[in-house]
Design an enzyme around this catalytic site. Structure first.
Site, short mmCIF file in Angstrom:
data_model
loop_
_atom_site.label_atom_id
_atom_site.label_comp_id
_atom_site.label_asym_id
_atom_site.label_seq_id
_atom_site.Cartn_x
_atom_site.Cartn_y
_atom_site.Cartn_z
N LYS B 78 80.60 -4.52 -22.81
CA LYS B 78 79.73 -4.70 -23.99
C LYS B 78 78.68 -5.76 -23.69
CE LYS B 78 80.13 -5.54 -29.02
NZ LYS B 78 81.04 -5.88 -30.14
N SER B 158 80.58 -2.90 -34.42
CA SER B 158 79.45 -3.15 -33.56
C SER B 158 79.63 -2.61 -32.13
CB SER B 158 79.17 -4.64 -33.50
OG SER B 158 80.21 -5.33 -32.82
N SER B 182 85.03 -4.51 -35.41
CA SER B 182 84.06 -3.97 -34.46
C SER B 182 84.65 -3.29 -33.23
CB SER B 182 83.11 -5.07 -33.99
OG SER B 182 82.17 -5.36 -34.97
#
Lengths: 95, 495
Positions: B78, B158, B182
């Site tokens: 990420k 997210s 998330s």
């Protein structure tokens, strides 16, 4: 609790985010929507309840107060938008 | 072997160790899949050179009989994780051009365990969002579609890029982070597995901070076994994060017995929300039946402050964000606005932050500023922290009654369409986290497991919540649920 444009402008100033005057009414309205949602918290009886400071009951570790790192000025400045002569450069802050 | 990119971590590891394949072949298969998946916009910074170098090093280690847990396994990282010399922007314009001089502890742990980095993954800006629509890179797209409808769906957020990449087999697994849901919400939206460990299990060092008392990293994978393998490699004590727990890390994979006989699984009545879609209710009932059939004891429980979790979160998280994001001032790294004649340092800050932060981030920084400002600190921030104490106590009370884990839906709906929420009130978007956010507030481990599909064929997931530090037991229960549900559907390739 209702937020007006003056309060919205003050919050933007405190947050150091430039908001154009014509954007303030919509911003104030958004704040009011979110704060209205948050307002539910006033229903909760919190008498005698301690505010949480740490979610896991751990004692913070201690260490010797000594320098263990340093001497990497180039690395620290490598991402600066403006670095000169070993320093971060910013607009003039004193007259 | 064909379709190497479709393997999970465990299968690929076993194939590497038996010499059936090489890390080079696995990595090339993933890089080819990534090249063909631009439409998903999952990978936003590509690192094929690093990947091939790491793969070569892994193959050498394997040939020498030194094969740590993640050796040779290609994964995505990420964009919130700082990776040395590789763009790490947290999905924000304000960190454009930022090249960290250091490696986050979690990514370093993964590399030490032999993992191969394919690139950086799309995400909501500063992890603030539930649909990956606040990203400076544009939307990540869910590989799943509603039947034959070609409308683009969100992979959630997210960690949307991570979820899309794992679901579309662009990598074997990916890292995610979870502040209010998330990891678990995008996992549920994409038919993948995502675990947020106990607060303090993974070091936060080198992960761009959003809300420090809530943020935790975790793996996003194709199976519960893969989650166990990768989580173990990610976590561990780190002196550089004072909140990182100095506790031994168990062998999570060895604990995957899937034996839940005699375990007490709590079903919280407060999670039965008004207006909850019938399909979610059915999914939940099916999950309850599966755990019961597997020998668990189902117990109705109450977590009375659940309703107040989201409002408390939307005080605490923005408050911490406003403080954490104060560092983006245009001085030390990232974007600095072009200044006009006569502009001083205040104008520099204000213009830089107005240009560098997107709308949602600005909104949350300002809400946080407001709730921390003089006159409102007690009414909002302190009150929210007291409510947080009560939310945590709700969980402590049920665990004290002997509950081992708690079963809930992971999300209130299946993946929604990109753009569908654009005109909605921000609070509507926040409701995505209604089942996950309590877990962050209480610091507990939570895992999303895909267990079914909706009428349109979209994946749906359930969440299991565990006792603090008992990820091993939680993963084993999740393994039982996974086995019982037998979810094997994959999205049809259209990209």
């Amino acid at each position: 609790m209702s937020i007006d444009e003056t309060t919205a402008a003050r919050v933007a100033k405190l947050a150091r985010i430039k908001v154009e005057p014509d954007a303030l009414p919509a911003l104030a309205q958004e704040f009011n929507g979110i704060l209205g949602f948050i307002e539910q918290l006033s229903e909760v009886d919190v008498e005698g309840v301690e505010p949480m400071t740490s979610v896991t009951p751990q004692r913070l570790k201690r260490r010797k107060d000594e320098v263990t790192d340093g001497n990497q000025q180039d690395k620290i400045l490598s991402n600066a938008p403006d670095a000169r002569e070993g320093f971060f450069a910013v607009p003039k802050v004193v007259e | 072997m064909s379709d190497l990119n479709k393997l999970g971590l465990a299968a690929a590891r076993d194939a590497l160790r038996s010499g059936e394949t090489t890390s080079k072949d696995l990595t090339e298969a993933c890089l080819a899949a990534i090249d063909g998946a631009g439409a998903l916009n999952a990978f936003v910074h590509h690192t094929p050179e690093i990947a091939m170098e790491q793969a070569a090093a892994a193959d050498k280690r394997l040939s020498e009989g030194d094969a740590p847990a993640m050796c040779g396994l290609p994964i995505g990282i990420k964009d919130l994780f700082c990776t040395k010399g590789v763009p790490s922007q947290a999905g924000s314009r304000i960190l454009e051009g930022f090249l960290p001089e250091y490696e986050s502890t979690v990514s370093q742990n993964l590399f030490d365990a032999g993992a191969v980095m394919l690139g950086k993954l799309n995400m909501d800006e500063f992890a603030m969002g539930s649909s990956n629509e606040t990203s400076v890179y544009g939307n990540a797209v869910n590989p799943w579609r509603r039947g034959n409808d070609d409308a683009q769906l969100t992979p959630g957020g997210s960690s949307g890029g991570s979820a899309a990449a794992v679901a579309a087999d662009l990598c074997l697994a990916a890292t995610g982070t979870d502040t209010g849901g998330s990891i678990r919400q995008p996992a549920a939206f994409t038919g993948t597995v995502g675990i947020k460990p106990t607060y303090g299990r993974c070091s936060r060092w080198g992960i761009v901070a959003f809300a420090s008392s809530l943020d935790q990293a975790g793996p996003m994978t194709k199976s519960v076994r893969d989650a166990a393998i990768m989580l173990e490699a990610m976590c561990g004590h780190d002196p550089k994060d004072s909140t990182s727990a100095d506790l031994p890390v168990p062998d999570f994979e060895a604990a995957l017995t899937g034996d839940v006989r005699g375990k007490k699984i709590g079903i919280p009545k407060e999670y039965r929300m008004d207006g909850m879609p019938e399909e979610i209710e059915k999914l939940w009932q099916d999950g309850i039946a599966m755990m019961k059939d597997a020998g668990a004891e189902i117990v109705d429980i109450s977590l009375p402050h659940t309703k107040y979790a989201l409002p408390a979160y939307y005080v605490i998280a923005p408050a911490e964000a406003s403080s954490n994001l104060a560092r983006y001032d245009g001085v030390r790294y990232g974007h600095r606005a072009k200044l006009d004649q006569g502009d001083g340092i205040t104008e520099m800050y204000e213009k830089t932050r107005a240009e560098g932060f997107g709308h949602e981030v600005q909104r949350r920084v300002m809400i946080g500023t407001y709730v921390l400002s003089a006159g409102f600190y007690d009414a909002y921030y302190n009150r929210a922290r007291k409510v947080r104490t009560l939310i945590k106590k709700d969980f402590e009370d049920v665990f004290a009654q002997g509950i081992d884990s708690i079963l809930t839906p992971a999300t209130p709906s299946a993946a929604f369409g990109l753009g569908e929420m654009t005109d909605a009130d921000p609070v509507q978007m926040y409701l995505n986290d209604v089942f996950t956010v309590t877990v962050n507030l209480a610091g507990l481990p939570g895992i999303a497991v895909p267990t079914g599909t909706d009428r349109q064929g979209l994946p749906l997931g359930l969440q299991l919540i565990g006792r603090p530090w008992e990820e091993a037991d939680l993963l084993s229960s999740a393994y039982a649920l996974e086995q019982a549900a037998g979810f094997v559907a994959k999205p049809d390739k259209w990209w």
